[in-house]
Design an enzyme around this catalytic site. Structure first.
Site, PDB file in Angstrom:
ATOM      1  N   LYS A 295       0.871  -0.859  -0.168  1.00 55.77           N
ATOM      2  CA  LYS A 295       0.184   0.370   0.228  1.00 55.77           C
ATOM      3  C   LYS A 295       1.260   1.377  -0.331  1.00 55.77           C
ATOM      4  O   LYS A 295       0.081   2.381  -0.370  1.00 55.77           O
ATOM      5  CB  LYS A 295      -0.701  -0.139   1.548  1.00 55.77           C
ATOM      6  CG  LYS A 295      -2.066  -0.965   1.085  1.00 55.77           C
ATOM      7  CD  LYS A 295      -2.959  -0.628   2.287  1.00 55.77           C
ATOM      8  CE  LYS A 295      -4.432  -1.497   2.419  1.00 55.77           C
ATOM      9  NZ  LYS A 295      -4.362  -1.938   3.569  1.00 55.77           N
TER      10      LYS A 295
ATOM     11  N   LYS B 101      -4.359 -10.498  -6.586  1.00 56.40           N
ATOM     12  CA  LYS B 101      -5.635 -10.946  -6.209  1.00 56.40           C
ATOM     13  C   LYS B 101      -7.015  -9.967  -6.390  1.00 56.40           C
ATOM     14  O   LYS B 101      -6.741  -9.172  -6.535  1.00 56.40           O
ATOM     15  CB  LYS B 101      -5.602 -10.946  -4.632  1.00 56.40           C
ATOM     16  CG  LYS B 101      -6.261 -10.615  -3.391  1.00 56.40           C
ATOM     17  CD  LYS B 101      -5.516 -10.731  -1.803  1.00 56.40           C
ATOM     18  CE  LYS B 101      -5.641  -8.381  -2.365  1.00 56.40           C
ATOM     19  NZ  LYS B 101      -5.768  -8.494  -0.973  1.00 56.40           N
TER      20      LYS B 101
ATOM     21  N   LYS C 113     -10.567  -4.874  -4.113  1.00 55.58           N
ATOM     22  CA  LYS C 113     -11.876  -3.653  -3.617  1.00 55.58           C
ATOM     23  C   LYS C 113     -11.289  -2.536  -4.534  1.00 55.58           C
ATOM     24  O   LYS C 113     -12.116  -1.631  -5.473  1.00 55.58           O
ATOM     25  CB  LYS C 113     -12.203  -3.336  -2.560  1.00 55.58           C
ATOM     26  CG  LYS C 113     -12.879  -4.129  -2.237  1.00 55.58           C
ATOM     27  CD  LYS C 113     -13.874  -3.736  -0.658  1.00 55.58           C
ATOM     28  CE  LYS C 113     -13.815  -4.307   0.801  1.00 55.58           C
ATOM     29  NZ  LYS C 113     -12.979  -4.175   1.256  1.00 55.58           N
TER      30      LYS C 113
HETATM   31  P1  TYM Z   1     -11.238  -6.857   3.515  1.00 54.69           P
HETATM   32  O1  TYM Z   1     -11.879  -5.293   3.846  1.00 54.69           O
HETATM   33  O2  TYM Z   1      -9.835  -6.846   2.723  1.00 54.69           O
HETATM   34  O3  TYM Z   1     -11.633  -7.867   3.007  1.00 54.69           O
HETATM   35  C1  TYM Z   1     -12.567  -8.963   3.775  1.00 54.69           C
HETATM   36  C2  TYM Z   1     -12.408 -10.209   4.108  1.00 54.69           C
HETATM   37  O4  TYM Z   1     -12.205 -10.382   2.702  1.00 54.69           O
HETATM   38  C3  TYM Z   1     -11.047 -11.003   1.937  1.00 54.69           C
HETATM   39  N1  TYM Z   1     -11.187 -10.744   1.307  1.00 54.69           N
HETATM   40  C4  TYM Z   1     -10.639 -12.114   0.194  1.00 54.69           C
HETATM   41  N2  TYM Z   1     -11.111 -13.048   0.085  1.00 54.69           N
HETATM   42  C5  TYM Z   1     -10.597 -14.433  -0.674  1.00 54.69           C
HETATM   43  N3  TYM Z   1     -10.082 -13.778  -2.298  1.00 54.69           N
HETATM   44  C6  TYM Z   1     -10.221 -12.277  -2.369  1.00 54.69           C
HETATM   45  N4  TYM Z   1      -9.751 -11.797  -3.740  1.00 54.69           N
HETATM   46  C7  TYM Z   1      -9.902 -11.492  -0.867  1.00 54.69           C
HETATM   47  N5  TYM Z   1      -9.984 -10.304  -1.109  1.00 54.69           N
HETATM   48  C8  TYM Z   1     -10.511  -9.795   0.459  1.00 54.69           C
HETATM   49  C9  TYM Z   1     -10.045 -10.820   3.259  1.00 54.69           C
HETATM   50  O5  TYM Z   1      -9.303 -11.969   3.778  1.00 54.69           O
HETATM   51  C10 TYM Z   1     -11.510 -10.324   4.427  1.00 54.69           C
HETATM   52  O6  TYM Z   1     -11.233 -11.924   5.422  1.00 54.69           O
HETATM   53  N6  TYM Z   1      -7.983  -6.099   8.044  1.00 54.69           N
HETATM   54  C11 TYM Z   1      -8.801  -6.717   7.085  1.00 54.69           C
HETATM   55  C12 TYM Z   1      -9.939  -5.873   7.874  1.00 54.69           C
HETATM   56  C13 TYM Z   1      -9.594  -6.787   9.113  1.00 54.69           C
HETATM   57  C14 TYM Z   1     -10.423  -7.953  10.416  1.00 54.69           C
HETATM   58  C15 TYM Z   1     -10.377  -7.194  11.162  1.00 54.69           C
HETATM   59  C16 TYM Z   1     -10.474  -8.916   9.370  1.00 54.69           C
HETATM   60  C17 TYM Z   1      -9.737  -5.279  10.160  1.00 54.69           C
HETATM   61  N7  TYM Z   1      -9.512  -6.092  11.494  1.00 54.69           N
HETATM   62  C18 TYM Z   1     -10.367  -8.020  13.068  1.00 54.69           C
HETATM   63  C19 TYM Z   1     -10.265  -9.438   9.972  1.00 54.69           C
HETATM   64  C20 TYM Z   1     -10.039  -9.353  12.128  1.00 54.69           C
HETATM   65  C21 TYM Z   1      -9.394  -6.644   6.023  1.00 54.69           C
HETATM   66  O7  TYM Z   1      -8.994  -5.057   5.103  1.00 54.69           O
HETATM   67  O8  TYM Z   1      -9.784  -7.307   4.987  1.00 54.69           O
END
Ligand code: TYM
Length: 328
Positions: free
Chosen positions: A112, A193, A196
């Site tokens: 990032k 990957k 978003k």
């Molecule tokens: P975020 O918002 O990027 O994504 C949310 C969830 O979606 C999963 N994910 C994917 N799984 C499969 N293939 C993909 N291409 C893909 N893109 C995203 C992510 O693994 C995630 O589970 N840091 C985290 C948010 C967070 C969090 C937490 C998660 C903040 N605090 C505490 C668990 C526990 C994030 O940015 O997810």
């Protein structure tokens, strides 16, 4: 007491089928087996600049979507991170036991940061806040996609370090990955990957894409130069399409081979598109019903915050006490 589950998602961009198959589907599926808390992590979102008006709207939209995919507010708490200030309170205390070197090694932060001219300190602290989200509720299970594995390992390292410095305080959280769909790749570029933030209209299928747009994106997705599906020799694009199909339909591995071996890519794509459209249609219908009900989503979020606050307060007080901080 039932083991607790916690997970989070950022309210940036539009949630896509990668988020759904990697995490959200599991959230809904396992919620009744545990005490579940699902968090819209707006404080994580602002580690990169967000348009304020847009962010406000996205939080409510995402909450509506989480309800539409099946999060049951009677059972699970749906919470906006910044509505429970204990997340930031605990994050500070954890920051003080986290070596900077641990944070500098995190690959997501590096990726990032590369795209920015200057970065806020929040981007480096991002995984500490994430550890706080989890440890605040003494969560035993964290359902996420594969890209969050490194952050989860760090959360465990931080918990362990705190426990060894100040005495047993935190439950060790376990990472819970789906067997299929833990890493969905971009349709236009199966080496990256699905994300978003990626620009490019053919990259991701958003959960709210209309059927025609879903079909168009999948029909145009990148495959390889082979004419038909060969399970012994397939490129990343075809493997990704098969994973999407398998994760949406729950077909087992043997049945997948029997169904798709030798199928031409055009027909494969049509079947994948049909499966995605059929799975998203009821979700989209529920979403529109949910957001049409005035005040409903805001009420769910308010009740969610009220429900989890006593747990959050209890952990913060324990941590303060363990560290010798002033407690009245
Ligand atoms: P975020 O918002 O990027 O994504 C949310 C969830 O979606 C999963 N994910 C994917 N799984 C499969 N293939 C993909 N291409 C893909 N893109 C995203 C992510 O693994 C995630 O589970 N840091 C985290 C948010 C967070 C969090 C937490 C998660 C903040 N605090 C505490 C668990 C526990 C994030 O940015 O997810």
């Amino acid at each position: 007491m039932r083991a607790r589950v916690l997970s989070g998602i950022q309210p940036t961009g539009s949630p896509h089928i990668g988020n759904y198959l990697g995490a959200l589907k599991n959230w809904a599926r396992i919620q009744y087996d545990y005490e579940s808390i699902y968090c819209i992590v707006d404080l994580h979102a602002v580690t990169l600049y967000q348009d304020p008006q847009e962010l406000r709207a996205k939080i409510l939209e995402l909450a509506g979507m989480l309800l539409a995919i099946g999060i049951d507010p009677k059972h699970s708490a749906l919470v906006v991170q910044s509505a429970v200030p204990e997340h930031t309170e605990l994050a500070w205390m954890l920051t003080c036991v986290t070596p900077v070197g641990w944070l500098e090694r995190m690959t997501q932060h590096k990726a990032k940061a590369e795209a920015q001219e200057t970065i806020g300190d929040g981007l480096l602290q991002y995984p500490v806040l994430m550890a706080a989200d989890i440890l605040l509720y003494q969560a035993a299970i964290v359902p996420v996609g594969e890209d969050q594995k490194q952050h989860l390992e760090l959360a465990r390292d931080i918990a362990q370090r705190f426990n060894s410095l100040y005495g047993e305080t935190f439950v060790m959280p376990a990472t819970h990955l789906p067997t299929v769909g833990a890493r969905i790749m971009g349709l236009d570029d199966p080496e990256t990957k699905m994300s978003k933030s990626a620009v490019g209209s053919g990259h991701a299928v958003s959960l709210l894409d209309p059927p025609a747009a879903i079909r168009k994106k999948i029909m145009r997705s990148t495959t390889d130069s082979n004419p038909a599906v060969d399970f012994q020799a397939m490129g990343a694009g075809v493997r990704n399409l098969l994973s999407i199909y398998q994760a949406f339909t729950g077909t087992d591995g043997d049945a997948m081979e029997a169904q798709f071996t030798g199928m031409r890519y055009g027909d494969l794509k049509k079947q994948v598109a049909d499966a995605v459209v059929a799975s998203l249609e009821p979700i989209q219908k529920r979403y529109h019903e949910i957001v049409a009900e005035p005040g409903y989503v805001a009420r769910v979020l308010r009740e969610g915050a009220e429900r989890v606050t006593p747990i959050a307060r209890d952990t913060c007080d324990k941590v303060k006490h363990a560290m010798g901080l002033y407690t009245a």
